[in-house]
Scaffold this motif. Structure first.
Motif, short mmCIF file in Angstrom:
data_model
loop_
_atom_site.label_atom_id
_atom_site.label_comp_id
_atom_site.label_asym_id
_atom_site.label_seq_id
_atom_site.Cartn_x
_atom_site.Cartn_y
_atom_site.Cartn_z
N CYS A 166 0.81 -0.56 -0.22
CA CYS A 166 -0.16 -0.29 0.32
C CYS A 166 0.50 1.09 -0.07
O CYS A 166 1.07 1.91 -1.13
CB CYS A 166 -0.77 0.08 1.72
N VAL A 167 1.78 1.60 1.05
CA VAL A 167 2.42 2.45 1.21
C VAL A 167 3.60 2.97 0.05
O VAL A 167 3.68 3.76 -1.28
CB VAL A 167 3.28 2.30 2.55
N ALA A 168 4.30 2.08 -0.63
CA ALA A 168 4.66 1.89 -1.74
C ALA A 168 4.15 2.03 -3.69
O ALA A 168 4.78 3.10 -3.58
CB ALA A 168 5.95 0.37 -1.96
N GLU A 169 3.03 1.54 -3.30
CA GLU A 169 2.68 1.86 -3.96
C GLU A 169 1.56 3.32 -4.51
O GLU A 169 1.60 4.23 -5.35
CB GLU A 169 0.76 1.42 -4.76
N ASP A 170 0.95 3.51 -2.71
CA ASP A 170 1.08 5.11 -3.12
C ASP A 170 1.78 6.29 -3.20
O ASP A 170 1.94 7.06 -3.99
CB ASP A 170 0.20 4.94 -1.94
N ILE A 171 2.61 5.65 -2.85
CA ILE A 171 4.27 6.52 -3.09
C ILE A 171 4.50 7.24 -4.94
O ILE A 171 4.42 7.82 -5.50
CB ILE A 171 5.26 6.26 -2.09
N ARG A 172 4.07 5.48 -5.13
CA ARG A 172 4.88 5.41 -6.53
C ARG A 172 3.98 6.26 -7.66
O ARG A 172 3.94 7.05 -8.57
CB ARG A 172 4.85 4.47 -7.18
N SER A 173 2.23 6.65 -6.94
CA SER A 173 1.23 6.91 -7.08
C SER A 173 1.25 8.48 -6.78
O SER A 173 0.51 9.58 -7.42
CB SER A 173 -0.06 6.50 -7.11
N GLY A 174 1.95 9.37 -6.56
CA GLY A 174 2.21 10.59 -5.67
C GLY A 174 1.14 10.67 -4.70
O GLY A 174 0.82 12.63 -4.19
N LYS A 175 0.90 9.56 -3.96
CA LYS A 175 0.20 10.11 -2.48
C LYS A 175 1.03 10.22 -1.28
O LYS A 175 0.94 9.29 -1.22
CB LYS A 175 -0.80 9.10 -2.80
N ASP A 176 1.69 11.34 -1.22
CA ASP A 176 2.17 11.04 -0.44
C ASP A 176 2.05 11.73 0.98
O ASP A 176 2.72 11.38 2.08
CB ASP A 176 3.07 13.05 -0.88
N GLU A 177 0.75 11.76 0.76
CA GLU A 177 0.00 12.20 2.48
C GLU A 177 -0.08 10.66 3.08
O GLU A 177 -0.06 10.46 4.17
CB GLU A 177 -1.59 12.10 1.79
N THR A 178 0.18 9.54 2.50
CA THR A 178 0.18 7.62 2.62
C THR A 178 2.25 8.31 3.68
O THR A 178 1.79 7.48 5.10
CB THR A 178 -0.13 6.83 1.86
N VAL A 179 3.15 8.93 3.26
CA VAL A 179 3.78 8.86 4.71
C VAL A 179 3.36 9.21 5.52
O VAL A 179 3.77 8.78 6.93
CB VAL A 179 4.70 9.49 3.14
N ASP A 180 2.62 10.67 5.78
CA ASP A 180 1.95 11.26 6.87
C ASP A 180 1.55 10.49 8.24
O ASP A 180 1.53 9.76 8.78
CB ASP A 180 1.32 12.37 6.92
N GLU A 181 0.43 9.25 6.91
CA GLU A 181 -0.38 8.31 7.58
C GLU A 181 0.50 6.68 8.34
O GLU A 181 0.02 6.93 9.60
CB GLU A 181 -0.98 7.72 6.52
N LEU A 182 1.89 6.81 7.72
CA LEU A 182 2.74 5.54 7.68
C LEU A 182 3.90 6.24 9.37
O LEU A 182 3.00 5.35 10.36
CB LEU A 182 3.34 5.85 7.28
N CYS A 183 3.74 7.64 9.17
CA CYS A 183 4.41 8.24 10.51
C CYS A 183 3.85 8.03 12.09
O CYS A 183 3.80 7.98 13.08
CB CYS A 183 5.00 9.64 9.93
N GLU A 184 2.06 8.53 11.33
CA GLU A 184 0.86 8.49 12.70
C GLU A 184 0.89 7.45 13.52
O GLU A 184 0.37 6.58 14.32
CB GLU A 184 -0.21 9.14 12.23
N LEU A 185 0.98 5.98 12.41
CA LEU A 185 0.89 4.67 12.34
C LEU A 185 1.41 4.08 13.57
O LEU A 185 1.56 3.51 14.38
CB LEU A 185 0.58 4.12 11.24
#
Length: 113
Positions: A88-107
């Motif tokens: 999920c995280v890798a694919e979102d980053i590849r797709s330009g969804k940088d908010e996933t990094v914030d979500e991961l940090c919060e998690l």
């Protein structure tokens, strides 16, 4: 053998099985089976702890078994987190969804309390 299956299934997290905004994740059959097997084993450990308390087992014996159950749950969390990052995280980053990094940090902050 169960650990091997979990490790192999976590390595096979498919980019196509990612959870794009739906809050669901389609897992492979092998991955799901390995995760459920681990959870059922942990459930058995918890039931064993209940019986130990009911049978007035010696406190240090209960604590050792509780620690084993905690370790098993932590291991489960590591496998699941690794799969989430690889898919999920890798694919979102590849797709330009940088908010996933914030979500991961919060998690990670919640998990490390």
């Amino acid at each position: 053998m169960d650990n091997e299956m979990i490790e192999k299934s976590s390595e096979n997290c498919s980019e196509n099985s990612c959870c794009f905004g739906t809050r669901h994740k389609k897992r492979t059959e092998a991955e799901q089976k390995a995760l459920l097997t681990r959870l059922r084993r942990i459930e058995g450990q918890i039931r064993g702890l209940e019986k130990m308390v009911e049978n007035d087992a010696y406190c240090p014996d209960i604590l050792v078994q509780s620690s084993a159950a905690t370790s098993a749950l932590n291991s489960f969390n590591k496998v699941l987190l690794g799969c989430h990052i690889r898919s999920c995280v890798a694919e979102d980053i590849r797709s330009g969804k940088d908010e996933t990094v914030d979500e991961l940090c919060e998690l990670l902050q919640r998990l490390m309390k």
